[in-house]
Design a protein around this motif. Sequence first.
Motif, PDB file in Angstrom:
ATOM      1  N   GLU A 337      66.045 -14.914 -31.530  1.00 52.00           N
ATOM      2  CA  GLU A 337      65.688 -15.449 -30.030  1.00 52.00           C
ATOM      3  C   GLU A 337      64.003 -16.498 -31.014  1.00 52.00           C
ATOM      4  N   GLN A 338      63.710 -16.608 -32.821  1.00 48.79           N
ATOM      5  CA  GLN A 338      63.102 -17.427 -32.941  1.00 48.79           C
ATOM      6  C   GLN A 338      63.602 -18.020 -33.762  1.00 48.79           C
ATOM      7  N   GLY A 339      64.607 -18.664 -34.287  1.00 46.29           N
ATOM      8  CA  GLY A 339      64.972 -19.907 -34.223  1.00 46.29           C
ATOM      9  C   GLY A 339      64.867 -21.462 -33.218  1.00 46.29           C
ATOM     10  N   ALA A 340      66.134 -19.978 -32.468  1.00 45.37           N
ATOM     11  CA  ALA A 340      65.525 -21.013 -30.574  1.00 45.37           C
ATOM     12  C   ALA A 340      64.330 -22.156 -30.380  1.00 45.37           C
ATOM     13  N   LYS A 341      63.280 -20.451 -30.216  1.00 42.40           N
ATOM     14  CA  LYS A 341      61.562 -20.953 -30.239  1.00 42.40           C
ATOM     15  C   LYS A 341      61.356 -21.943 -30.756  1.00 42.40           C
ATOM     16  N   ALA A 344      62.616 -25.362 -30.691  1.00 40.95           N
ATOM     17  CA  ALA A 344      63.058 -26.245 -29.384  1.00 40.95           C
ATOM     18  C   ALA A 344      61.345 -26.787 -29.945  1.00 40.95           C
ATOM     19  N   LYS A 345      60.349 -25.697 -30.141  1.00 41.58           N
ATOM     20  CA  LYS A 345      58.637 -26.660 -30.530  1.00 41.58           C
ATOM     21  C   LYS A 345      58.895 -27.991 -31.702  1.00 41.58           C
ATOM     22  N   ALA A 346      59.480 -27.752 -32.712  1.00 42.52           N
ATOM     23  CA  ALA A 346      60.225 -28.836 -33.898  1.00 42.52           C
ATOM     24  C   ALA A 346      60.266 -30.139 -32.759  1.00 42.52           C
ATOM     25  N   LEU A 347      61.312 -30.039 -31.915  1.00 42.87           N
ATOM     26  CA  LEU A 347      62.068 -30.690 -30.724  1.00 42.87           C
ATOM     27  C   LEU A 347      60.541 -31.709 -29.858  1.00 42.87           C
TER      28      LEU A 347
END
Length: 414
Positions: A337-341, A344-347
């Motif tokens: 969950e943290q990796g996906a979040k 998405a923030k970095a993109l």
Amino acid sequence: MVDHFRFFELGCVILSFSILQIVIGQCSTGPKIRQRGNALNVWYLHPGTRLRVDGGLGELRIYCYTGRPKHIINIWQTALLQLDIVSDKYELYGGANENEVLAEYEQHQSFWAISPFSWKQKDVKLNPFNRSCVGIHSSEGYEVHLNIIRIDYWKVLLLGAGVLLFISAPKLSNNPLFYYVCGISVGICASFLVLVYMMSKLLPKRPIMYGFVIGGWTVGIYVLQYLWQNLRLMTEQYQNHVLSYVVFTGIVSFVVCYRLGPLTDQRSKNLIKWALQGTSLSVIFFSSQYQEATVAIIIIILVAYNFPAVWTSKLLAFWKRYFPPQAKLLSEAEYYEQGAKETAKALKELREYCSSPDCNAWKTVLKLKDPLRFASFIAGTSHLSDEELLAYESEARRTFSEYYTDDSESGSEC
């Protein structure tokens, strides 16, 4: 010669007013002072005490509260003497004991017919830690009640506001919005002084008028007190006039502040900061009647504010060295969950940077093999193609199956 005569005339006027005041005081206090020889009507109140006094007596009754020992848990305690009376035909006199109340009562009786210093409140605050008394003189019936408020939230709010103002003083002194708000507020309040100055110009400049001004200062204070007590009624009845006056003076104050502009001199900003901090310390000091505790809070705030930053960093490093914080381990679900979040923030940040003027898009396109894919990524499409997603899922399934196959084989060998 004329000047000497004017000074002599002014002295005679002041002397006549003083003699007249003494004569009136002696005439009005003749039968009152004899109350010292009689037994005083002193009542000692306790929390929850409720007393009823019938009308028609017209004598001075003194109510005293002995107070409680000072304790840190009672720092925001309030002792409130509540007066329940229908009319406003009463006088209040305060003091630390019954003798001071009686002295103030006799002093008020020796004043002129107009008593500008009389204060009429139906909720009288007493000292919750020391002995304090209140005298009530009324010819009508009334009821008194002593209410002890364990935690006065108004005092808590004052303490919090004082601490917040002290911390925010450096930022407020550099804030242009705060400059305009204070300038407009001061302009609206100072406009009353302009009215007083204009009214003073209408008075004739003669010694006899100075004598009346000096001798009739009590009348002026009485008028000011009357206006303050009836301020709410005036604002309700003359709401349009008051609003027009406030709007006009506010606009004029804004024009003056805009013309002068916000402060740029650092010394002027420092003066504003120190004034705000001094005001905040005064608010903290008067936020409780337990003055020892408020002084201790002020000392702690000053020491913490002026504590060197180098020492603070060394203390924090020492604390982390001997008491390292325990790292919280993530579960597998929290990890994904943290990796996906974060991805998405970095993109999103990458898209914003590529669309900003700071990024040379043409130079970046020349270095890419697929410029169309880069353009579609900036437009909002996914950065992965369908083939890449399918390959990633296939690789993840193969790794997952190999991991569990190895576990089963190792378990069978054991």
